[in-house]
Structure formats: C-alpha cells, structure tokens
Design an enzyme around this catalytic site. Sequence first.
Site, mmCIF file in Angstrom:
data_model
loop_
_atom_site.group_PDB
_atom_site.id
_atom_site.type_symbol
_atom_site.label_atom_id
_atom_site.label_comp_id
_atom_site.label_asym_id
_atom_site.label_seq_id
_atom_site.Cartn_x
_atom_site.Cartn_y
_atom_site.Cartn_z
ATOM 1 N N GLU A 61 49.936 71.170 52.036
ATOM 2 C CA GLU A 61 49.457 70.112 52.977
ATOM 3 C C GLU A 61 50.845 69.174 53.112
ATOM 4 O OE1 GLU A 61 46.769 69.947 55.179
ATOM 5 O OE2 GLU A 61 46.839 71.938 54.510
ATOM 6 N N TYR A 95 52.429 70.771 67.830
ATOM 7 C CA TYR A 95 52.683 69.872 66.579
ATOM 8 C C TYR A 95 54.008 70.644 65.822
ATOM 9 C CZ TYR A 95 49.787 73.859 64.601
ATOM 10 O OH TYR A 95 49.444 75.090 64.285
ATOM 11 N N HIS A 135 40.649 68.536 53.750
ATOM 12 C CA HIS A 135 41.391 69.586 53.977
ATOM 13 C C HIS A 135 42.848 69.093 54.165
ATOM 14 C CE1 HIS A 135 42.816 73.384 56.869
ATOM 15 N NE2 HIS A 135 43.651 73.189 55.707
ATOM 16 N N LYS A 147 54.040 71.295 54.824
ATOM 17 C CA LYS A 147 53.723 71.608 56.107
ATOM 18 C C LYS A 147 53.498 70.409 56.950
ATOM 19 C CE LYS A 147 50.752 74.016 59.524
ATOM 20 N NZ LYS A 147 49.673 74.915 59.967
ATOM 21 N N HIS A 148 52.705 69.385 56.799
ATOM 22 C CA HIS A 148 52.700 68.418 57.368
ATOM 23 C C HIS A 148 53.094 67.019 57.257
ATOM 24 C CE1 HIS A 148 49.329 70.891 59.549
ATOM 25 N NE2 HIS A 148 48.985 71.058 58.321
ATOM 26 N N TRP A 205 47.090 65.437 59.561
ATOM 27 C CA TRP A 205 47.887 66.252 60.142
ATOM 28 C C TRP A 205 48.794 65.285 61.316
ATOM 29 C CZ3 TRP A 205 44.029 70.811 61.192
ATOM 30 C CH2 TRP A 205 43.805 71.250 59.876
#
Length: 440
Positions: free
Chosen positions: A172, A125, A114, A175-176, A117
């Site tokens: 991903e 976070y 996935h 965002k992370h 993070w």
Amino acid sequence: MVVIAVIAATIYVGITGVLNTPNGEAPSLLRSVFGPFVRDHFPTQGPSRLEHPNRVSNYHKCALTPEPLSCHLPVSPPDTVDTCCVNAPGGQLLLAQFWDFAPAVGPTDKWTLHGLWPDNCDGSYEQFCDDSRVVNSIETVLQTAGAIELLASMRDTWKSNSGHDDSLWTHEWNKHGTCISTLAPTCYGPQENITAPMIEYLARAVDLHSTLDTFSALADAGIVPSWDRRFNKSDMLEALSSVSDGHNVTLGCTRSGVLSEVWYHFNVKGRAQDGEYIFTEPDGIKGSCPETGVKYFPKVFRDKKPVPSPPSPPRTEPFTGKGYVIINDGTQGCLISGGEWYSSGTCATIRGSVSEFGGVELHSSRGPCTVTEKGRFVCERRVTPGQFTVGENGELLYGGVGAWGACQRAAGWLKEGLWNGKWAEQLQLPVEVKLFWRAL
C-alpha cells in the site's frame, strides 16, 4: 555592519554548539537574543531538524488563505498552490475496507482496512510513483522508528487474507503512499525526511478507518451477514450514506456477487496526513456489485462451519491464464513479447494472473509487464510487475484508464510503442487504441 553581523553569527553558532538542548535547538535565551538577528541576516539557514519521526517540521507551514480543497484548485498546480500543502494534481482520497469471509480475517463484526489511495479527480490514478522510496518491510520501518503503538493498531485492523499483513502494508505504501504529493520527502525539510511521511500516511489511514463503522451502518438497516439472504445494492448504498454524510460509496463484489469491499471517497482541505477529510461522490464509474442479489456472507473461521472459497476464474476470464493481448478486435494486430504493437508475425503468449492485492499481473517471455514512469507499456525482466485492472467491456486498464496511444498504426513489419492515458495526451499521439484479451 558586515563585520558586526559576522561576529554575532560566530558567537551564536559557537555558543549553541556547546549549549544545544537535546532536541537540537538553542536554549531559549540564546534564541531570543541572537536568533532573530541571524535569521534576518543569514536567511539560508535551514529549519530545525525533526524532533520525532512522527512530527513534521515547520518547513512548509501551509498557512494558506483560503485553505485549498483537493480537486477544487483554480488552475493546475504548482502554479498557484504548494503541493506540500494540498494533494495535487490529483486530489481525491479513497479509504478502502475489506470484508474477508473466506479465509476469514478480523473480527466477525468489523470490516478491516485495505488502504488509503489517491485518485486524479477523474477516476484515473497514479501508482508506484517513486522508486527511491520503495521499502521491503513497513514493519521493519515502524520498529526501527519506535512506532510500536501504531504497529499494534495496524496488526488489529489492517489485515491481509494471505496471512502476511506486512506485505499488504508495504504494498500500500509503495503503490499509493508514494503518489501523495503532501508526503514528498522535500515537504519535511532540507534533509528530505523519508520515515516521517510513511508513518504519517499509515497513521492517517488507521485513524480514518476507525471513524467508518461499515458493519454497524449495514446492520442498523437490517443488512447482516447471512448464508441465504440476498440484498439490493441500492439498499446497501442508502445504509452506508449514514456514514458518508449522504454521499455514495463504492461497493466491491467478487465475481460470484459476494460483497467484499467498500470505498469511501473524500476531498481533503489541507494536507493528506493531517487535513480535513470531506466526503464526496466517487470520481468515476466504480464498483463491481450487481444491482440485485448481492451476497453478504458471514466470516467463518476454522473451528466453525466452513464456507467454500469463490471459484477460481476460468481460463476465459479476461487477462488470466494464457492468451494474446490484441488491439481493438484483433484485426489490427497484437502485442509481442517486449510490449510493442505488431500487425504481422506471431503474437506473444502472455500469462495473466490475479494479483495478491487486486487486479491482474501480466508476464511475457521477456519478463513482467508494466507501464514505465513515462507511460510506455513494456515487458522486461528488470521491472516490477504492474497492477492492471479490467474494464466493464473487458479492456485492459492501467491506473483506471483504458485508452492507449501510438505515434502511428502498426503496419507490415513496423513495431509501434504504446503509451497509456495522460502520457499519450501529453505526447499528442494521434492514434488511440484499446487492448483486449484472447484466451488460448
């Protein structure tokens, strides 16, 4: 002496301009003769350029003693550590895996990746931390950089159940990945390399995922996909502790109690992209599986027995469908279309939907809702929809935090802005509220 220095530097620059090797460095003989002199007398000269997009320069050597461990720093960075050398002020890294059974994705005996993070060591976070590094297609970045082997590995192991793997990879990173301090462009040299951090983030996630065989660990304990069997969460956690060095992991289930996700938690000694990952306990209350009766369905593809998808959430599910975002129990007001807290007049009709990559998205008549880089809740057309989640008590969370602050309580026709979590603390806002859903 100054004249001699200038002459030496001129000779060095002139000769290396003619005889530079393909990687941009001067031949070793010239470096050995003139290099030290120029470095000592002209210290503003920057480090050599990157030889390859997947290899960092020596701009930050990170030879620290003792080597810092994320989430265990003596005081708040950057006072005592180089944030290019340890992920800070956050620090815990989570490797998340999917078990997509309907629609089925990936091998029948493997979990898929996935994402990787960063958390703030306390369950909260950051997300979407740098708009300047947002990309539209990770696949295009990798193809342009010639990272074909990495791209092939991602196509095998990093899968989206919507069939759009590139969308998942891109999400991903945006965002992370942009929130990991050791991947900041300035950590890669004075030219602020942008491609190298992306590639190293993706490669580290793929490599780490390959070491975590969730399917085999569960199977060794007799926990295998089944239509009829039900499992205890404690048995699953015990089985997976063999992978996580005795530590707990986080289990994620659908609303109907079907196992769908596992998160492994790490602190990192050194940089996130190449440091030592050390298993640790979850940094907050996480997980969405029941204590008993957990379902673990087999993956079923089109040529086999179909399995019905989990039912769509009803309209009364928090923050899905149409509704109002109310303050506390609703007697203190609600949100209007711009995202302000209001205690008089009409509440804004908010439309909530399940996000493709988890959580929920909210929209008002003004546009999508999000939390700005300064922590304020807003709804307007020019922003990208934020990814919100719902707490155990039905409260709205952003970045894992459900506390919202205001300068004063809304009263009469007075509108008040709302700030989330740490931003409210930094502003020392005296009023704290929570946001809930009232379905229409």
